[in-house]
Every structure is written in C-alpha cells, then in structure tokens.
Design a protein around this motif. Structure first.
Motif, short mmCIF file in Angstrom:
data_model
loop_
_atom_site.label_atom_id
_atom_site.label_comp_id
_atom_site.label_asym_id
_atom_site.label_seq_id
_atom_site.Cartn_x
_atom_site.Cartn_y
_atom_site.Cartn_z
N THR A 1 -2.30 -6.45 16.92
CA THR A 1 -3.62 -5.97 17.34
C THR A 1 -4.75 -6.67 16.58
O THR A 1 -5.92 -6.46 16.91
N LYS A 2 -4.42 -7.45 15.55
CA LYS A 2 -5.43 -8.13 14.72
C LYS A 2 -6.34 -7.13 14.00
O LYS A 2 -7.50 -7.44 13.69
N SER A 3 -5.82 -5.95 13.73
CA SER A 3 -6.63 -4.91 13.09
C SER A 3 -6.19 -4.59 11.67
O SER A 3 -6.77 -3.72 11.02
N VAL A 4 -5.16 -5.28 11.19
CA VAL A 4 -4.54 -4.92 9.91
C VAL A 4 -5.34 -5.47 8.74
O VAL A 4 -5.71 -6.66 8.72
N ASP A 5 -5.60 -4.62 7.75
CA ASP A 5 -6.35 -5.01 6.55
C ASP A 5 -5.47 -5.44 5.39
O ASP A 5 -5.90 -6.22 4.54
N TYR A 6 -4.22 -4.93 5.35
CA TYR A 6 -3.38 -5.25 4.21
C TYR A 6 -1.91 -5.14 4.60
O TYR A 6 -1.53 -4.25 5.39
N ILE A 7 -1.07 -6.03 4.04
CA ILE A 7 0.37 -6.04 4.27
C ILE A 7 1.06 -6.04 2.91
O ILE A 7 0.66 -6.79 2.00
N GLY A 8 2.08 -5.20 2.72
CA GLY A 8 2.77 -5.19 1.45
C GLY A 8 4.05 -4.38 1.48
O GLY A 8 4.33 -3.65 2.44
N THR A 9 4.85 -4.52 0.44
CA THR A 9 6.03 -3.69 0.26
C THR A 9 5.56 -2.27 -0.09
O THR A 9 4.38 -2.06 -0.41
N PRO A 10 6.45 -1.27 -0.06
CA PRO A 10 6.02 0.09 -0.42
C PRO A 10 5.36 0.15 -1.79
O PRO A 10 4.33 0.84 -1.95
N ALA B 1 0.17 0.51 -4.98
CA ALA B 1 -0.78 -0.05 -5.96
C ALA B 1 -2.12 -0.34 -5.30
O ALA B 1 -3.19 -0.07 -5.86
N LYS B 2 -2.07 -0.88 -4.09
CA LYS B 2 -3.29 -1.17 -3.35
C LYS B 2 -4.03 0.11 -3.00
O LYS B 2 -5.28 0.18 -3.07
N PHE B 3 -3.28 1.15 -2.65
CA PHE B 3 -3.89 2.42 -2.28
C PHE B 3 -4.66 3.02 -3.46
O PHE B 3 -5.79 3.50 -3.31
N VAL B 4 -4.06 2.99 -4.65
CA VAL B 4 -4.73 3.50 -5.85
C VAL B 4 -6.03 2.73 -6.10
O VAL B 4 -7.08 3.33 -6.35
N ASP B 5 -5.97 1.41 -6.02
CA ASP B 5 -7.17 0.60 -6.23
C ASP B 5 -8.23 0.90 -5.18
O ASP B 5 -9.42 1.01 -5.50
N TYR B 6 -7.79 1.02 -3.93
CA TYR B 6 -8.74 1.26 -2.84
C TYR B 6 -9.45 2.60 -3.01
O TYR B 6 -10.68 2.70 -2.86
N ILE B 7 -8.69 3.66 -3.33
CA ILE B 7 -9.30 4.98 -3.48
C ILE B 7 -10.25 5.00 -4.67
O ILE B 7 -11.36 5.54 -4.58
N HIS B 8 -9.84 4.39 -5.78
CA HIS B 8 -10.73 4.35 -6.95
C HIS B 8 -12.01 3.58 -6.64
O HIS B 8 -13.11 3.99 -7.03
#
Length: 327
Positions: free
Chosen positions: A295-304, A309-316
């Motif tokens: 869909t070309k809508s994805v912001d980030y790709i990663g392992t669980p 780790a990305k989620f923690v950074d993003y929320i902070h």
C-alpha cells in the motif's frame, strides 16, 4: 468490570418494570428505584437514611416521568431537585411518547439500550484513566509469538493501550490472555461493554462479537458478528480506531496469512497515524506484512525487538513534542 448501579425514577409501576428489564438486558443493575404516586401536595417523598445512603452510591439515574402542566407536581418537583443536585449522570427518557405502537416501542427500547451502553463508558471514565495512544496489533497465522516478544520488550508507563486483533477461534482467546500474562507488564483483557482502554493493557478482540472504539477510548460491544471474510475484521477495527484516534492511533502488522488490514493502512495514514510491519523475513507467514507494504503506507519495518525499541522511542518523542507545545 463491575456493573453500574443505576437509580430509576418513574411515575408508574409499568415503567418501573420496563426500565428494570432494559437495565438487566444491558448487564447493569438497579440499586434504587422510586415510583412516584399520583399528584399530591407534597412532591418530595420522605426518604429513610438507608435510602439516602443507597442513592449516594449510585453511578447514574435513569428517569422516565411524564410532564403534564399542573397535573403532576410530584414528578416535576422531584425531577427539578434531582437535576439540580445529582452529582452523577441523569439519563432522561419518555416512553409515553410512543403509546401502544409495538414497533415504535421496540425502536424506542433499542435506542435507550444504545444510550445506556454509552452511559456505561462515560461512568467508567470516572473510574479509570484512558490511554491517550491506542495501537492495533494485527496478526493471523504465526502471530502470537512475535506479538508476545514485542510486548515483553516494552516498559510500563508509555500511556499506550493496545487492541490485539488475531485471526483465531473464540475458544482460544483464553489462551492468548494466558500467554500475555507471561509477557511482561501488559495485562490481557477481553472487551466488555463500556470498558475503558487503559494504559499498559492489551484488549483481545473477540472474533465473534463486533466492537467499536469511541473517541473517549471506551468500547461498545455489539451482539453481532464481524462482517466480511475475517473474524475479527482487522480492516473494520483499524478504520474505526483511525477515525476516532487519528494521530494517536497506529497499527503494527505481524505475521499472518491473507491481506486483512491492508485496505485500512491507507486510511490510518490519511488520519496522520502510524503504520508499521514486522520484517517479512522474520514472519512464519509474510502475506499480511507484504500486503501492507504494497500500500506504500508503511512507516517502519522491523523484527519484534526492533519494533518494541522503535515504539518506545516514538512514544517518548511524541509525548515530548506534546509537552513542549503545552508549555
């Protein structure tokens, strides 16, 4: 979640029976009721101490009285006092409008049940703090393990609540809750009528009952199945969450077969939300992540682990930006 304790104020025994049945139908309980007598000189009834104590503990009032000018001083005066002094919500209805029309009465009952369901959420908000950020965890075949790994890597206190939409038979929902019980600090719960999406919780979406997320982070649970091919429907849930939470909504697409959720990824982006996917090479089945990527809508790709780790950074970072704006 504890049922609401409602007070009923009516002007006939028939209304008392009808409203008591509707309250029971929504899973709540009547803790106090008052049926006003015929027009009388003293409008305010004498209440015993026990009555006053029960009234003080009510969560809300449901009132059905008929206003007849100069005809029912008791109803008018008691209602005026109640509206002026009640510290809990007061839900007004008037069943006298529909007369003896059975169809109209059924429609009235349905509308009142819907109002009661929303009232449950409003009252629960006074008991619980809602999560400002609500993210959907979307998965199918091979999904539970990476979802567990993601949640295990998260710290508490992120002010985020999760809706976990897993293609699974209803009888296995209990197993998901057990799994989440061993997945760190994020508590697994089943959706209930009027439940608040609280921080550090994961609501397991029931595949056999459609749910709707409201703007205030409470749930409406419908006694009907999800539409479409998939149970639960990730596309329907995600579109609903994005429409009410907007930039405070996100989705992480984990391992799964099929393309459920892909259609709503664009919708999430249109509402300034985030779309992340599990790295396809780490999936048991990569169909759902690949469909989202297409869909070309994805912001980030990663392992669980990388997603956590990305989620923690993003929320902070998001909370820091909000703090800077508010200051």
């Amino acid at each position: 979640m504890k049922p609401l304790g409602l007070g009923l104020l009516v002007d006939s025994k028939d209304k008392l029976r009808q409203l008591s049945a509707l309250v029971a139908q929504t899973g709540q309980q009547v803790d106090y009721s008052l049926a006003l007598s015929q027009p009388e000189q003293s409008a305010i009834p004498d209440l015993a101490l026990d009555d006053l104590e029960r009234i003080a503990e009510l969560d809300a009032w449901l009132v059905d009285v008929t206003h007849v000018e100069n005809g029912h001083r008791a109803a008018d005066e008691v209602l005026s006092v109640l509206l002026a002094t009640a510290e809990v919500p007061v839900l007004l209805c008037d069943s006298s409008e529909i007369g003896d029309d059975a169809v109209a009465r059924m429609r009235w009952s349905t509308r009142l049940c819907a109002r009661l369901q929303r009232l449950i959420g409003e009252v629960n908000l006074a008991r619980c703090k809602p999560a400002p950020n609500v993210w959907v965890l979307a998965a199918s075949t091979g999904g539970p393990q990476p979802v567990r790994e993601f949640l295990q890597a998260l710290p508490v206190g992120l002010n985020a609540g999760f809706l976990y939409a897993q293609h699974i038979d209803r009888e296995y929902c209990g197993s998901l809750i057990t799994m989440l019980g061993h997945s760190g600090a994020y508590r697994g719960v089943m959706p209930e009528q009027g439940a608040v999406i609280e921080p550090d919780t994961v609501t397991i979406i029931n595949p056999s009952q459609r749910v709707e997320l409201l703007e205030n982070s409470t749930l409406v649970v419908y006694d009907e199945p999800w539409g479409g091919q998939y149970q639960p429907s990730i596309d329907q849930l995600l579109a609903n969450a994005a429409s009410v939470k907007k930039n405070q909504c996100g989705v992480i697409v984990f391992s799964g077969m099929g393309s459920d959720g892909a259609a709503s990824c664009r919708f999430v982006k249109q509402h300034k939300g985030q779309v992340w996917v599990q790295e396809p090479g780490s999936c048991v089945v990569d169909s759902m992540p690949l469909a989202a990527l297409a869909t070309k809508s994805v912001d980030y790709i990663g392992t669980p682990a990388q997603l956590a780790a990305k989620f923690v950074d993003y929320i902070h970072q998001t909370n820091g930006i909000k703090g800077a704006v508010s200051s």
